[in-house]
Write a protein that holds these residues in place. Structure first.
Motif, PDB file in Angstrom:
ATOM      1  N   ALA A  41      14.014   2.678 -14.509  1.00  0.00           N
ATOM      2  CA  ALA A  41      14.377   1.420 -15.164  1.00  0.00           C
ATOM      3  C   ALA A  41      15.702   1.555 -15.900  1.00  0.00           C
ATOM      4  CB  ALA A  41      13.273   1.002 -16.129  1.00  0.00           C
ATOM      5  N   ALA A  42      15.880   2.661 -16.621  1.00  0.00           N
ATOM      6  CA  ALA A  42      17.123   2.872 -17.370  1.00  0.00           C
ATOM      7  C   ALA A  42      18.320   2.957 -16.428  1.00  0.00           C
ATOM      8  CB  ALA A  42      17.005   4.154 -18.197  1.00  0.00           C
ATOM      9  N   ALA A  43      18.153   3.654 -15.314  1.00  0.00           N
ATOM     10  CA  ALA A  43      19.242   3.787 -14.345  1.00  0.00           C
ATOM     11  C   ALA A  43      19.604   2.437 -13.739  1.00  0.00           C
ATOM     12  CB  ALA A  43      18.845   4.766 -13.245  1.00  0.00           C
ATOM     13  N   ALA A  44      18.603   1.559 -13.628  1.00  0.00           N
ATOM     14  CA  ALA A  44      18.823   0.232 -13.056  1.00  0.00           C
ATOM     15  C   ALA A  44      19.324  -0.771 -14.092  1.00  0.00           C
ATOM     16  CB  ALA A  44      17.532  -0.290 -12.427  1.00  0.00           C
ATOM     17  N   GLY A  45      19.298  -0.368 -15.359  1.00  0.00           N
ATOM     18  CA  GLY A  45      19.749  -1.263 -16.418  1.00  0.00           C
ATOM     19  C   GLY A  45      18.757  -2.358 -16.761  1.00  0.00           C
ATOM     20  N   VAL A  46      17.464  -2.064 -16.563  1.00  0.00           N
ATOM     21  CA  VAL A  46      16.432  -3.038 -16.915  1.00  0.00           C
ATOM     22  C   VAL A  46      15.447  -2.397 -17.891  1.00  0.00           C
ATOM     23  CG1 VAL A  46      16.617  -4.165 -14.666  1.00  0.00           C
ATOM     24  CG2 VAL A  46      14.888  -2.395 -15.007  1.00  0.00           C
ATOM     25  N   ARG A  47      14.741  -3.235 -18.616  1.00  0.00           N
ATOM     26  CA  ARG A  47      13.729  -2.728 -19.537  1.00  0.00           C
ATOM     27  C   ARG A  47      12.538  -2.201 -18.734  1.00  0.00           C
ATOM     28  NH1 ARG A  47      14.359  -4.500 -24.835  1.00  0.00           N
ATOM     29  NH2 ARG A  47      15.962  -6.104 -25.135  1.00  0.00           N
ATOM     30  N   ARG A  48      11.782  -1.313 -19.364  1.00  0.00           N
ATOM     31  CA  ARG A  48      10.588  -0.786 -18.714  1.00  0.00           C
ATOM     32  C   ARG A  48       9.628  -1.924 -18.350  1.00  0.00           C
ATOM     33  NH1 ARG A  48       7.980   4.345 -18.828  1.00  0.00           N
ATOM     34  NH2 ARG A  48       5.727   4.181 -18.524  1.00  0.00           N
ATOM     35  N   SER A  49       9.497  -2.887 -19.266  1.00  0.00           N
ATOM     36  CA  SER A  49       8.622  -4.036 -18.996  1.00  0.00           C
ATOM     37  C   SER A  49       9.161  -4.850 -17.826  1.00  0.00           C
ATOM     38  CB  SER A  49       8.512  -4.923 -20.240  1.00  0.00           C
ATOM     39  OG  SER A  49       9.790  -5.383 -20.648  1.00  0.00           O
ATOM     40  N   GLY A  50      10.491  -4.890 -17.703  1.00  0.00           N
ATOM     41  CA  GLY A  50      11.110  -5.598 -16.590  1.00  0.00           C
ATOM     42  C   GLY A  50      10.809  -4.930 -15.268  1.00  0.00           C
ATOM     43  N   TYR A  51      10.776  -3.608 -15.299  1.00  0.00           N
ATOM     44  CA  TYR A  51      10.441  -2.857 -14.088  1.00  0.00           C
ATOM     45  C   TYR A  51       9.053  -3.256 -13.594  1.00  0.00           C
ATOM     46  CZ  TYR A  51       9.419   1.054 -10.963  1.00  0.00           C
ATOM     47  OH  TYR A  51       9.082   1.801  -9.867  1.00  0.00           O
ATOM     48  N   TYR A  52       8.093  -3.310 -14.523  1.00  0.00           N
ATOM     49  CA  TYR A  52       6.711  -3.606 -14.142  1.00  0.00           C
ATOM     50  C   TYR A  52       6.518  -5.056 -13.704  1.00  0.00           C
ATOM     51  CZ  TYR A  52       5.118   0.967 -15.695  1.00  0.00           C
ATOM     52  OH  TYR A  52       4.915   2.318 -15.824  1.00  0.00           O
ATOM     53  N   PHE A  53       7.519  -5.899 -13.973  1.00  0.00           N
ATOM     54  CA  PHE A  53       7.444  -7.273 -13.463  1.00  0.00           C
ATOM     55  C   PHE A  53       7.572  -7.270 -11.936  1.00  0.00           C
ATOM     56  CE2 PHE A  53       9.482 -11.241 -12.106  1.00  0.00           C
ATOM     57  CZ  PHE A  53       8.607 -12.177 -12.641  1.00  0.00           C
ATOM     58  N   TYR A  54       8.326  -6.279 -11.399  1.00  0.00           N
ATOM     59  CA  TYR A  54       8.570  -6.205  -9.960  1.00  0.00           C
ATOM     60  C   TYR A  54       7.694  -5.179  -9.253  1.00  0.00           C
ATOM     61  CZ  TYR A  54      12.734  -8.713 -11.465  1.00  0.00           C
ATOM     62  OH  TYR A  54      13.577  -9.625 -12.033  1.00  0.00           O
ATOM     63  N   PHE A  55       7.420  -4.069  -9.914  1.00  0.00           N
ATOM     64  CA  PHE A  55       6.684  -2.975  -9.273  1.00  0.00           C
ATOM     65  C   PHE A  55       5.650  -2.414 -10.238  1.00  0.00           C
ATOM     66  CE2 PHE A  55      11.100  -2.882  -7.685  1.00  0.00           C
ATOM     67  CZ  PHE A  55      10.876  -3.227  -6.365  1.00  0.00           C
ATOM     68  N   GLU A  56       4.472  -2.078  -9.698  1.00  0.00           N
ATOM     69  CA  GLU A  56       3.404  -1.585 -10.580  1.00  0.00           C
ATOM     70  C   GLU A  56       3.517  -0.088 -10.842  1.00  0.00           C
ATOM     71  OE1 GLU A  56      -0.154  -0.856  -7.308  1.00  0.00           O
ATOM     72  OE2 GLU A  56      -0.155  -2.693  -8.518  1.00  0.00           O
ATOM     73  N   SER A  57       4.325   0.630 -10.047  1.00  0.00           N
ATOM     74  CA  SER A  57       4.495   2.068 -10.247  1.00  0.00           C
ATOM     75  C   SER A  57       5.757   2.519  -9.521  1.00  0.00           C
ATOM     76  CB  SER A  57       3.287   2.831  -9.681  1.00  0.00           C
ATOM     77  OG  SER A  57       3.278   2.739  -8.258  1.00  0.00           O
ATOM     78  N   LYS A  58       6.108   3.789  -9.693  1.00  0.00           N
ATOM     79  CA  LYS A  58       7.273   4.306  -8.958  1.00  0.00           C
ATOM     80  C   LYS A  58       6.962   4.386  -7.473  1.00  0.00           C
ATOM     81  CE  LYS A  58       5.985   9.140  -9.946  1.00  0.00           C
ATOM     82  NZ  LYS A  58       6.425  10.401 -10.627  1.00  0.00           N
ATOM     83  N   TYR A  59       5.692   4.563  -7.144  1.00  0.00           N
ATOM     84  CA  TYR A  59       5.318   4.665  -5.732  1.00  0.00           C
ATOM     85  C   TYR A  59       5.344   3.300  -5.041  1.00  0.00           C
ATOM     86  CZ  TYR A  59       3.948   9.451  -6.731  1.00  0.00           C
ATOM     87  OH  TYR A  59       3.977  10.776  -7.087  1.00  0.00           O
ATOM     88  N   SER A  60       5.065   2.238  -5.785  1.00  0.00           N
ATOM     89  CA  SER A  60       5.141   0.916  -5.161  1.00  0.00           C
ATOM     90  C   SER A  60       6.591   0.561  -4.847  1.00  0.00           C
ATOM     91  CB  SER A  60       4.506  -0.148  -6.064  1.00  0.00           C
ATOM     92  OG  SER A  60       5.200  -0.273  -7.294  1.00  0.00           O
TER      93      SER A  60
END
Length: 206
Positions: A41-60
Motif C-alpha cells: 500500500a505504501a509503495a502504491a501511495g494508498v492507505r492500508r484501508s484503501g488497499y483493502y477496498f480493492y483486495f482482501e489480501s496480498k494473495y488476492s
C-alpha cells in the motif's frame, strides 16, 4: 482501455492499478511471503484501508495480477490449437515462443504466483482451472491426430499424459526464470521441452 480511448482513469482505477504495479515492482526484489499489505500500500501511495477496498489480501492482488498475465498470454498466442496446415514442430515453437516471452516480461509475478500455490487456495485453484482448459484444447487436437494416424502417444492415457507434460513444461519455465538463465540456456530448455512433447505425443521427427 483501448488504443485511442482518451478517457482518463478514475481515481479508483488509478489506485487499483498502482497497487498491482507496486506489487510487481516489490516482487522483483523480495518473495511474496516477505511482503506485507502495508508495504504494498505504501509503495502504491494508498492507505492500508484503501488497499483493502480493492483486495482482501496480498494473495488476492497477486491472483488478479496473474489473471491479467494469463489473459495477455492467450491474446498473444491467439490459439493453443494447431491450425490445419501447421506442422507440429512449428506449432510447439510458436506457442513456446509466446509463452516464454510473457514469462520474461512478468517473471517476478509469475514466480511469486507459482510459489503461492501451496499457500493460497484461490491461486492454486486458478492454476488448476487454467491447466485444465489448456489440457482440454490439446487433448482434443491430439485425439484428432491419433484418429488421422498422425500421433502415437507413449501412453494410452492421453489426458494424464498431457497434464503431466504441461506440469513439466510449467516447471521448466518457472525454473528458467527463477535461475535467470541466459538466452542460450533458455533456447536449449525450449528445444528440450519441444523434443519431449514431440517424442511423447507425435513421435520424434514428425
Amino acid at each position: 482501455m483501448l488504443l485511442g480511448d482518451r478517457r482518463t482513469l478514475s481515481k479508483g482505477e488509478r489506485q487499483r492499478r498502482a497497487i498491482l504495479d507496486s506489487l510487481a515492482d516489490l516482487l522483483a526484489t523480495r518473495p511474496i511471503g516477505e511482503l506485507t499489505v502495508g508495504e504494498i500500500a505504501a509503495a502504491a501511495g494508498v492507505r492500508r484501508s484503501g488497499y483493502y477496498f480493492y483486495f482482501e489480501s496480498k494473495y488476492s492482488a497477486l491472483a488478479v495480477a496473474t489473471t491479467e498475465i494469463w489473459s495477455e498470454l492467450m491474446e498473444r498466442v491467439q490459439s493453443f490449437a494447431r491450425t490445419d496446415n501447421e506442422v507440429v514442430a512449428d506449432f510447439l515453437s510458436r506457442t513456446a515462443a509466446s509463452t516464454i516471452d510473457v514469462w520474461h516480461e512478468h517473471e517476478a509475478v509469475l514466480i511469486a504466483s507459482i510459489q503461492a500455490i501451496p499457500l493460497d487456495d484461490q491461486i492454486a485453484s486458478m492454476w488448476q482451472v487454467w491447466n485444465r482448459r489448456l489440457s482440454g484444447i490439446l487433448i482434443e487436437q491430439i485425439l484428432r491426430d491419433i484418429a488421422d494416424g498422425r500421433a502415437s502417444p507413449s501412453s494410452q492415457d492421453v489426458p494424464n499424459l498431457v497434464e503431466s507434460l504441461l506440469e513439466m513444461t510449467l516447471h521448466m519455465y518457472y525454473k528458467d526464470r527463477l535461475e535467470k538463465n541466459t538466452v542460450e540456456q533458455t533456447r536449449r530448455m525450449l528445444d528440450t521441452v519441444r523434443s519431449i512433447w514431440l517424442a511423447s505425443i507425435w513421435g520424434a521427427g514428425k
